[in-house]
Design a protein around this motif. Structure first.
Motif, PDB file in Angstrom:
ATOM      1  N   HIS A 301      32.219   7.793  60.898  1.00  0.00           N
ATOM      2  CA  HIS A 301      33.844   7.729  61.583  1.00  0.00           C
ATOM      3  C   HIS A 301      33.667   8.686  62.542  1.00  0.00           C
ATOM      4  O   HIS A 301      33.300   9.866  62.428  1.00  0.00           O
ATOM      5  N   ARG A 302      34.269   8.383  63.927  1.00  0.00           N
ATOM      6  CA  ARG A 302      34.359   9.317  64.904  1.00  0.00           C
ATOM      7  C   ARG A 302      34.993  10.640  64.567  1.00  0.00           C
ATOM      8  O   ARG A 302      36.203  10.534  63.707  1.00  0.00           O
ATOM      9  N   GLY A 303      34.258  11.761  64.792  1.00  0.00           N
ATOM     10  CA  GLY A 303      34.707  13.035  64.572  1.00  0.00           C
ATOM     11  C   GLY A 303      34.332  13.652  62.996  1.00  0.00           C
ATOM     12  O   GLY A 303      34.812  14.715  62.865  1.00  0.00           O
ATOM     13  N   VAL A 304      33.920  12.541  62.255  1.00  0.00           N
ATOM     14  CA  VAL A 304      33.670  13.143  61.015  1.00  0.00           C
ATOM     15  C   VAL A 304      32.239  12.849  60.623  1.00  0.00           C
ATOM     16  O   VAL A 304      31.510  13.932  60.228  1.00  0.00           O
ATOM     17  N   ALA A 305      31.494  11.727  60.863  1.00  0.00           N
ATOM     18  CA  ALA A 305      30.267  11.450  60.473  1.00  0.00           C
ATOM     19  C   ALA A 305      29.314  10.737  61.534  1.00  0.00           C
ATOM     20  O   ALA A 305      29.926   9.635  61.931  1.00  0.00           O
ATOM     21  N   HIS A 306      28.368  11.134  62.327  1.00  0.00           N
ATOM     22  CA  HIS A 306      27.739  10.332  63.082  1.00  0.00           C
ATOM     23  C   HIS A 306      26.384   9.754  62.725  1.00  0.00           C
ATOM     24  O   HIS A 306      25.561   9.138  63.278  1.00  0.00           O
ATOM     25  N   GLU A 307      26.164  10.040  61.232  1.00  0.00           N
ATOM     26  CA  GLU A 307      24.814   9.193  60.922  1.00  0.00           C
ATOM     27  C   GLU A 307      25.194   8.988  59.356  1.00  0.00           C
ATOM     28  O   GLU A 307      25.957   9.782  58.776  1.00  0.00           O
ATOM     29  N   PHE A 308      24.347   8.278  58.778  1.00  0.00           N
ATOM     30  CA  PHE A 308      24.475   7.844  57.322  1.00  0.00           C
ATOM     31  C   PHE A 308      23.083   7.694  56.854  1.00  0.00           C
ATOM     32  O   PHE A 308      22.285   6.910  57.660  1.00  0.00           O
ATOM     33  N   THR A 309      22.908   8.087  55.638  1.00  0.00           N
ATOM     34  CA  THR A 309      21.336   8.035  54.925  1.00  0.00           C
ATOM     35  C   THR A 309      21.671   7.235  53.722  1.00  0.00           C
ATOM     36  O   THR A 309      22.423   7.430  52.835  1.00  0.00           O
ATOM     37  N   ASP A 325      13.275  13.383  50.145  1.00  0.00           N
ATOM     38  CA  ASP A 325      13.388  14.996  50.450  1.00  0.00           C
ATOM     39  C   ASP A 325      14.845  15.408  50.219  1.00  0.00           C
ATOM     40  O   ASP A 325      15.647  15.221  51.373  1.00  0.00           O
ATOM     41  N   TRP A 326      15.217  15.699  49.143  1.00  0.00           N
ATOM     42  CA  TRP A 326      16.674  16.097  48.755  1.00  0.00           C
ATOM     43  C   TRP A 326      17.113  17.427  49.651  1.00  0.00           C
ATOM     44  O   TRP A 326      18.440  17.197  49.817  1.00  0.00           O
ATOM     45  N   ALA A 327      16.070  18.297  49.780  1.00  0.00           N
ATOM     46  CA  ALA A 327      16.570  19.597  50.470  1.00  0.00           C
ATOM     47  C   ALA A 327      16.887  18.958  51.972  1.00  0.00           C
ATOM     48  O   ALA A 327      18.034  19.641  52.617  1.00  0.00           O
ATOM     49  N   ALA A 328      16.121  18.249  52.492  1.00  0.00           N
ATOM     50  CA  ALA A 328      16.508  17.853  54.021  1.00  0.00           C
ATOM     51  C   ALA A 328      17.963  17.042  53.843  1.00  0.00           C
ATOM     52  O   ALA A 328      18.460  17.133  54.811  1.00  0.00           O
ATOM     53  N   LEU A 329      18.065  16.238  53.044  1.00  0.00           N
ATOM     54  CA  LEU A 329      19.323  15.476  52.735  1.00  0.00           C
ATOM     55  C   LEU A 329      20.621  16.511  52.723  1.00  0.00           C
ATOM     56  O   LEU A 329      21.485  16.216  53.399  1.00  0.00           O
ATOM     57  N   ALA A 330      20.313  17.626  51.882  1.00  0.00           N
ATOM     58  CA  ALA A 330      21.683  18.449  51.752  1.00  0.00           C
ATOM     59  C   ALA A 330      21.992  19.156  53.002  1.00  0.00           C
ATOM     60  O   ALA A 330      22.945  19.711  53.254  1.00  0.00           O
ATOM     61  N   ALA A 331      20.852  19.283  53.822  1.00  0.00           N
ATOM     62  CA  ALA A 331      21.042  20.044  55.289  1.00  0.00           C
ATOM     63  C   ALA A 331      21.721  19.059  56.338  1.00  0.00           C
ATOM     64  O   ALA A 331      22.244  19.550  57.106  1.00  0.00           O
ATOM     65  N   LEU A 332      21.902  17.760  56.182  1.00  0.00           N
ATOM     66  CA  LEU A 332      22.592  16.793  57.070  1.00  0.00           C
ATOM     67  C   LEU A 332      24.050  17.009  56.950  1.00  0.00           C
ATOM     68  O   LEU A 332      24.634  17.247  55.801  1.00  0.00           O
ATOM     69  N   ARG A 333      24.798  17.019  58.003  1.00  0.00           N
ATOM     70  CA  ARG A 333      26.277  16.849  57.925  1.00  0.00           C
ATOM     71  C   ARG A 333      26.804  15.358  57.821  1.00  0.00           C
ATOM     72  O   ARG A 333      27.853  15.307  57.718  1.00  0.00           O
ATOM     73  N   GLY A 334      25.964  14.390  57.788  1.00  0.00           N
ATOM     74  CA  GLY A 334      26.733  12.969  57.698  1.00  0.00           C
ATOM     75  C   GLY A 334      26.866  12.539  56.383  1.00  0.00           C
ATOM     76  O   GLY A 334      26.704  13.183  55.372  1.00  0.00           O
ATOM     77  N   THR A 335      27.028  10.976  56.181  1.00  0.00           N
ATOM     78  CA  THR A 335      27.152  10.465  55.055  1.00  0.00           C
ATOM     79  C   THR A 335      25.801  10.382  54.057  1.00  0.00           C
ATOM     80  O   THR A 335      25.018   9.622  54.817  1.00  0.00           O
ATOM     81  N   LEU A 336      25.981  10.413  52.799  1.00  0.00           N
ATOM     82  CA  LEU A 336      24.787  10.104  52.065  1.00  0.00           C
ATOM     83  C   LEU A 336      25.343   8.871  51.025  1.00  0.00           C
ATOM     84  O   LEU A 336      26.267   9.160  50.231  1.00  0.00           O
ATOM     85  N   VAL A 337      24.606   7.886  50.997  1.00  0.00           N
ATOM     86  CA  VAL A 337      24.944   6.777  50.193  1.00  0.00           C
ATOM     87  C   VAL A 337      23.758   6.580  49.074  1.00  0.00           C
ATOM     88  O   VAL A 337      22.575   6.495  49.591  1.00  0.00           O
ATOM     89  N   VAL A 338      24.239   6.703  47.719  1.00  0.00           N
ATOM     90  CA  VAL A 338      23.240   6.539  46.882  1.00  0.00           C
ATOM     91  C   VAL A 338      23.303   5.221  46.121  1.00  0.00           C
ATOM     92  O   VAL A 338      24.397   5.050  45.690  1.00  0.00           O
ATOM     93  N   LEU A 339      22.076   4.563  46.073  1.00  0.00           N
ATOM     94  CA  LEU A 339      22.186   3.333  45.233  1.00  0.00           C
ATOM     95  C   LEU A 339      21.382   3.611  43.768  1.00  0.00           C
ATOM     96  O   LEU A 339      20.197   4.417  44.038  1.00  0.00           O
ATOM     97  N   MET A 340      21.690   2.737  42.827  1.00  0.00           N
ATOM     98  CA  MET A 340      21.175   2.874  41.460  1.00  0.00           C
ATOM     99  C   MET A 340      20.956   4.357  41.000  1.00  0.00           C
ATOM    100  O   MET A 340      19.965   4.799  40.516  1.00  0.00           O
ATOM    101  N   GLY A 341      22.029   5.119  41.307  1.00  0.00           N
ATOM    102  CA  GLY A 341      22.308   6.608  40.721  1.00  0.00           C
ATOM    103  C   GLY A 341      23.057   6.892  39.889  1.00  0.00           C
ATOM    104  O   GLY A 341      23.145   8.440  39.672  1.00  0.00           O
TER     105      GLY A 341
END
Length: 421
Positions: A301-309, A325-341
């Motif tokens: 979403h514009r102004g909120v998240a420019h990437e998703f993982t 690499d969960w440590a790297a994911l924690a440092a990202l500012r975007g959206t994290l989508v988790v499947l089967m979790g």
């Protein structure tokens, strides 16, 4: 002279590859008709002092040759087919007369009864061209003709209109992504292949409602119930695909989501290649994007998240088998989508917080997304583990982590906060 308007047209398919086709006029009619002539491989010569921007672009890219002038006698020499579509009736009449003299099939946009050929309403599906002509000259209705064309093509595409093959076909397998669960969200090609299948090997998370629509002769195999014996589950599925294909059957492997998004589709493809079985892949709508969308959550979403993982949560972060690499994911500012979790979300949340993600980061869990049983449960990283237990969240569920959870009219609003827009 053209035959009387009361006589029915004789349908025929023209093979125009490399043959000269002349189009007079560069307006809206030409814009609609030119793509099909180009697709047919015709040597298209456009004669018109002007053209629409789309037609001009076809000339700029070399798909057609544009002569920027008006029609002149002799322009139809060596032509196989001509489309007359200018606004000058006198020019249209002269061109039509030249076509008659040269015995060139001529379509006229201004006067169908004066033409020697008509353009049918056409559509395409899986190597089949559907062409519809109205035979009643007194009641020709282009919109009715187009509606018939659309109904036939749509039926072929979605499998509601099925014509079985009667000649023997080579063994083949289609790895079909069924989408997130709603049967309407399978691709047109996937639905058509299902309608043509002899055997369907289906996953539990595939669109089950589609299986009820299959003809009685189709053998439906639940992949979860294949007798594994000495094989691992995936090996047994691979072997079932190979065995049925070698028996001369048309096989569809129906998966939820997309075959190559945590679907083990490539393992099946590799097994088929090794066995010498041809296959095709039909991509599906991934639940990683579609399920959040169905719950009103945009992954960007514009102004909120420019990437998703998108990551798999089927093994916990502290499991030695984890490739994330969960440590790297924690440092990202975007959206994290988790499947089967679902059953691992507590440890996932703890890991993300430990590596710097804010504990109040919003989390949404969307269970049975896109189906009638869909529900959304909201939490934060700090509360998601207890929320899953309290609310009885169970698989399949897509987990969305990030500020996009607070976007939109359906987003939860904490005291003193306002929805992000």
């Amino acid at each position: 002279m053209p035959s009387p308007a009361s006589d029915p047209a004789y349908p025929v398919g023209l093979r125009l590859t490399g043959r000269r086709v002349v189009v007079l006029g560069g307006g809206q009619v030409a814009q609609r008709r030119l793509p099909a002539l180009i697709a047919a491989g015709a040597d298209v010569q456009l004669i018109s002092p002007s053209a629409t921007p789309s037609v001009e672009a076809m000339a700029d890219t070399g798909e057609i040759t544009w002569h920027r002038r008006r029609y002149e006698d002799g322009d139809l020499a060596d032509a196989w087919y001509v489309l007359v579509a200018t606004q000058n009736r006198d020019a249209n009449t002269r061109a039509s007369a030249e076509a008659e003299t040269r015995r060139v099939w001529c379509v006229r946009s201004d006067d169908a009864d004066a033409a020697t050929a008509w353009t049918p309403a056409t559509g395409h599906s899986a190597g089949v061209t559907v062409a519809v002509l109205t035979t009643d000259a007194q009641g020709r209705d282009p919109r009715h003709t187009a509606a018939i064309r659309d109904a036939v093509v749509e039926g072929l595409r979605d499998g509601t209109l099925v014509a079985r093959h009667h000649r023997a076909r080579a063994a083949s397998v289609a790895l079909v992504g069924g989408g997130p669960g709603d049967p309407d969200l399978i691709t047109v090609r996937g639905r058509r292949l299902l309608a043509e299948a002899d055997v369907v090997i289906a996953d539990r998370l595939g669109p089950r409602d589609l299986l009820a629509e299959l003809p009685p002769h189709v053998e439906v195999i639940d992949a979860a119930k294949i007798p594994y014996g000495r094989f691992m589950a995936q090996e047994a599925i691979n072997q079932a695909l190979i065995d049925h294909a070698r028996a001369g059957r048309t096989v569809v492997r129906l998966k939820g989501g997309d075959p190559f998004v945590f679907g083990r589709g490539m393992e099946e493809a590799e097994a088929l290649v090794e066995a010498g079985i041809p296959y095709t892949v039909v991509p599906g709508i991934s639940s990683s994007i579609s399920v959040p969308g169905a719950a009103g959550i945009p992954v960007t979403h514009r102004g909120v998240a420019h990437e998703f993982t998108v990551v798999s949560g089927h093994v916990a972060p502290d499991d030695e088998r984890s490739l994330v690499d969960w440590a790297a994911l924690a440092a990202l500012r975007g959206t994290l989508v988790v499947l089967m979790g679902v059953d691992k979300i507590g440890r996932i949340a703890q890991t993300l917080i430990a590596h710097g993600r804010a504990a109040d980061t919003p989390v949404a869990l969307v269970q049975e997304g896109t189906t009638a049983a869909q529900r959304r449960v909201d939490a934060t990283l700090a509360t998601v583990a207890e929320t899953v237990v309290r609310e009885g969240v169970r698989p399949p569920a897509v987990i969305v982590i990030g500020e996009v959870v607070r976007v939109g009219p359906d987003a939860p609003v904490a005291p003193g906060q306002h929805p992000v827009t």
